[in-house]
Design an enzyme around this catalytic site. Structure first.
Site, PDB file in Angstrom:
ATOM      1  N   SER A 210      -0.268  30.876  49.459  1.00  0.00           N
ATOM      2  CA  SER A 210      -1.427  31.644  49.027  1.00  0.00           C
ATOM      3  C   SER A 210      -2.333  31.915  50.231  1.00  0.00           C
ATOM      4  O   SER A 210      -1.926  32.577  51.177  1.00  0.00           O
ATOM      5  CB  SER A 210      -2.169  30.905  47.913  1.00  0.00           C
ATOM      6  OG  SER A 210      -3.182  31.709  47.364  1.00  0.00           O
ATOM      7  N   ASP A 278      14.927  40.693  30.231  1.00  0.00           N
ATOM      8  CA  ASP A 278      15.724  39.498  30.515  1.00  0.00           C
ATOM      9  C   ASP A 278      17.188  39.825  30.783  1.00  0.00           C
ATOM     10  O   ASP A 278      17.781  39.345  31.754  1.00  0.00           O
ATOM     11  CB  ASP A 278      15.594  38.527  29.342  1.00  0.00           C
ATOM     12  CG  ASP A 278      16.322  37.203  29.574  1.00  0.00           C
ATOM     13  OD1 ASP A 278      16.936  37.037  30.644  1.00  0.00           O
ATOM     14  OD2 ASP A 278      16.290  36.347  28.681  1.00  0.00           O
ATOM     15  N   ASP A 281      19.910  41.728  34.116  1.00  0.00           N
ATOM     16  CA  ASP A 281      20.795  41.155  35.132  1.00  0.00           C
ATOM     17  C   ASP A 281      22.126  40.695  34.547  1.00  0.00           C
ATOM     18  O   ASP A 281      22.945  40.082  35.246  1.00  0.00           O
ATOM     19  CB  ASP A 281      20.118  39.988  35.847  1.00  0.00           C
ATOM     20  CG  ASP A 281      19.748  38.839  34.895  1.00  0.00           C
ATOM     21  OD1 ASP A 281      20.036  38.946  33.689  1.00  0.00           O
ATOM     22  OD2 ASP A 281      19.172  37.851  35.375  1.00  0.00           O
ATOM     23  N   ASP A 285      18.783  34.525  29.750  1.00  0.00           N
ATOM     24  CA  ASP A 285      18.531  33.131  30.102  1.00  0.00           C
ATOM     25  C   ASP A 285      17.055  32.790  30.142  1.00  0.00           C
ATOM     26  O   ASP A 285      16.660  31.742  30.659  1.00  0.00           O
ATOM     27  CB  ASP A 285      19.162  32.816  31.460  1.00  0.00           C
ATOM     28  CG  ASP A 285      18.635  33.710  32.581  1.00  0.00           C
ATOM     29  OD1 ASP A 285      17.906  34.686  32.278  1.00  0.00           O
ATOM     30  OD2 ASP A 285      18.961  33.450  33.751  1.00  0.00           O
ATOM     31  N   ASP A 421       4.013  35.628  39.662  1.00  0.00           N
ATOM     32  CA  ASP A 421       2.732  35.335  40.303  1.00  0.00           C
ATOM     33  C   ASP A 421       1.639  36.207  39.688  1.00  0.00           C
ATOM     34  O   ASP A 421       1.792  37.418  39.571  1.00  0.00           O
ATOM     35  CB  ASP A 421       2.840  35.596  41.805  1.00  0.00           C
ATOM     36  CG  ASP A 421       1.690  35.001  42.592  1.00  0.00           C
ATOM     37  OD1 ASP A 421       0.555  34.980  42.082  1.00  0.00           O
ATOM     38  OD2 ASP A 421       1.912  34.575  43.738  1.00  0.00           O
ATOM     39  N   HIS A 459       2.017  31.349  40.592  1.00  0.00           N
ATOM     40  CA  HIS A 459       1.413  31.382  41.917  1.00  0.00           C
ATOM     41  C   HIS A 459       1.620  30.055  42.644  1.00  0.00           C
ATOM     42  O   HIS A 459       1.033  29.033  42.269  1.00  0.00           O
ATOM     43  CB  HIS A 459      -0.072  31.686  41.810  1.00  0.00           C
ATOM     44  CG  HIS A 459      -0.744  31.859  43.125  1.00  0.00           C
ATOM     45  ND1 HIS A 459      -0.370  32.818  44.040  1.00  0.00           N
ATOM     46  CD2 HIS A 459      -1.766  31.178  43.706  1.00  0.00           C
ATOM     47  CE1 HIS A 459      -1.124  32.742  45.105  1.00  0.00           C
ATOM     48  NE2 HIS A 459      -1.978  31.749  44.929  1.00  0.00           N
TER      49      HIS A 459
END
Length: 532
Positions: A210, A278, A281, A285, A421, A459
């Site tokens: 960060s 989801d 790809d 999962d 994030d 984050h």
């Protein structure tokens, strides 16, 4: 996103005297003149020790320019209690604690600590980064480094506040925070190491996330000789531009009372995003491995018969769309920053909930204007971007993709960023990586840089995906043993039990399921370049 050309033309000539700031040794006693081991070769294969007397005499025997050792004393094993009133750090070995005050300018007051193992030093130096506005020495990070046998350093970046109030009327303190404190802590840390052990560290590393990731970039770009290898997690390297996105999110949810999205609806949006993204790809999962390829629109959740817990009102849809949207300068067409990605919704409370993100709010209230009455609802790219960039002037932003000075001396940069994030748009790290490739070429980038995007991670950690991994070990093996990083194993724990492991792949690769075996075991995945 941002242009590959540096925006800021900060004149660093005034910093030259501190770039290679020196130190002078006073006369040593006989026992201090002889290194514990003779030669770097011995250090590389043996853990090194230092006598307690060497620690006790550091302040008297080591003279530093523009700095002073205010205390140097051995700490018995298991006996350190942080001065900030935090809980005692358990399990620490015996070490030499050195406290420094660094004063590169009359208005500077940088506090730093160097913790040095008195037994089993691994011959390496580690400096820890600071989050947000810094303002405190990172004792847990010092302890973590010490437990791994590093000589470890941390600073308060030159102030003790949680926000940027320290910068009002103190431009030198802002420079100390921006880059000088970390640099000088590295310089003096190496001097203290040489004074205690009689030899310089074999390798020097920096580890930050960060705000610490911003420090990582600043070191690689501005002071390429400070560290041999650097970790930059979720790097907030362009704090000024990203402020318009982060404060723009809460501006959107507070545009009208009807625009506010209550926390109870975050799971609703998250589930819709997961349902759409989801399986892109090829595997359902509970993770979105490549959110950029998913064009999720929260408008699909719009209510048709009044407000309800199962839908979003039209003003709430507009607010959610702005959270995902990039920020541009309509005057020039410049893309400043991406928005958040699908999968981040469960973390929105800290950035688009009841209160604005304090770090970005403080940037405007205490650095850009300063004005304590400045209201986040007034943030506007067209009227405020130039003022924000001028106030920054390269002190906070570290955006140059030209890492050749760092890479050409063998430097290694390891980046990671969670796709979920909520504080720093993850595409910023992808954009920076691509800028480095465009600037230095793919071959040079492959030799010296890696980026790991982490599905489901928030984050700097946390989230619903595997988010625990040891990047320092990866970095050390890369630099010290020439073990080129490949897949990094990440784990997800519940009640201290590993419930899922997954390989993190060097960008642009992603983890692809092999087609058999548990989807919760990393061995059943292979890193591949996704087919477009």
């Amino acid at each position: 996103m941002a242009s590959a050309l540096p925006r800021f033309q900060h004149d660093a000539s005034n910093d030259a005297s501190f770039y290679n700031i020196g130190y002078r040794m006073k006369s040593y006693k006989a026992w201090f003149l002889t290194p514990i081991f003779a030669g770097a070769c011995s250090i590389s294969v043996h853990a090194q020790e230092a006598p307690v007397q060497a620690c006790e005499h550091l302040a008297a025997n080591l003279g530093l320019e523009a700095a002073a050792i205010t205390a140097a004393a051995p700490v018995a094993a298991g006996q350190f209690i942080p001065p900030n009133g935090a809980q005692a750090l358990a399990g620490l070995p015996e070490f030499c604690r050195v406290e420094l005050t660094i004063t590169p300018t009359p208005d500077s007051d940088i506090k730093a600590e160097i913790w040095l193992p008195l037994n089993e030093w691994n011959g390496k130096f580690l400096t820890a980064g600071n989050g947000a506005w810094g303002g405190s020495i990172q004792y847990q990070a010092l302890a973590d480094g010490l437990l791994r046998n590093y000589a470890t350093a941390s600073s308060d970046t030159g102030h003790t506040t949680v926000d940027a109030t320290f910068a009002i009327g103190h431009p030198e303190k802002l420079i100390d925070f921006g880059y000088r404190a970390v640099h000088l802590t590295a310089v003096y840390g190496k001097a203290v190491i040489a004074g205690l052990y009689g030899s310089a560290p074999r390798h020097s590393y920096f580890n930050g996330c960060s705000g610490g990731g911003r420090q990582s970039f600043m070191e690689a770009q501005r002071y390429p000789e400070d560290f041999d290898a650097i970790i930059a997690g979720a790097p907030g390297y362009d704090r000024t531009d990203v402020a318009f996105q982060t404060l723009g999110m809460i501006q959107a949810t507070h545009a009208t009372p009807e625009s506010y999205i209550p926390a109870e609806k975050y799971p609703l949006i998250h589930d819709a995003a997961m349902n759409m993204c989801d399986a892109i790809d090829g595997l359902e999962d509970g993770l979105i491995s490549d959110p950029v390829s998913c064009d999720f629109d929260p408008g699909t959740l719009q209510c048709h018969a009044g407000d309800a817990a199962t839908c979003l009102t039209e003003p709430q849809v507009v607010a959610a769309q702005k959270i995902y949207a990039p920020i541009t300068d309509s005057r020039t067409g410049e893309l400043l920053t991406a928005g958040l990605e699908p999968g981040s919704e469960l973390h929105w409370g800290g950035v688009a909930g009841k209160e604005p993100n304090f770090m970005y709010l403080s940037l405007f209230q205490h650095v850009v204007y300063p004005d304590e009455e400045w209201d986040f609802r007034s943030i506007d790219v067209e009227s405020q971007l130039d003022a924000a960039r001028a106030a920054d002037n390269g002190v906070l932003a570290a955006i140059s993709p030209n890492l050749d000075p760092f890479f050409s001396r063998g430097g290694k940069l390891l980046m990671y960023h969670g796709w979920a994030d909520q504080n720093i748009p993850p595409l910023g790290s992808v954009d920076y990586y691509q800028q480095v490739v465009e600037t230095l070429g793919q071959h040079t980038t492959n030799e010296s840089m890696r980026l790991y995007m982490v599905p489901g991670m928030g984050h700097c950690g946390g989230g619903h995906g595997p988010n625990e991994f040891d990047m320092l070990d990866v970095l050390d093996k890369w630099q010290d043993e020439d073990e080129v990083p490949q897949a990094v194993i990440a784990e997800l724990r519940e009640n201290n039990k590993v419930v899922r492991s997954r390989p993190l792949c060097p960008y642009p690769q992603v983890a692809q399921y092999n087609g058999s075996g548990s989807i919760d075991e990393d061995g059943n995945f292979t890193c591949v370049v996704p087919v477009e």
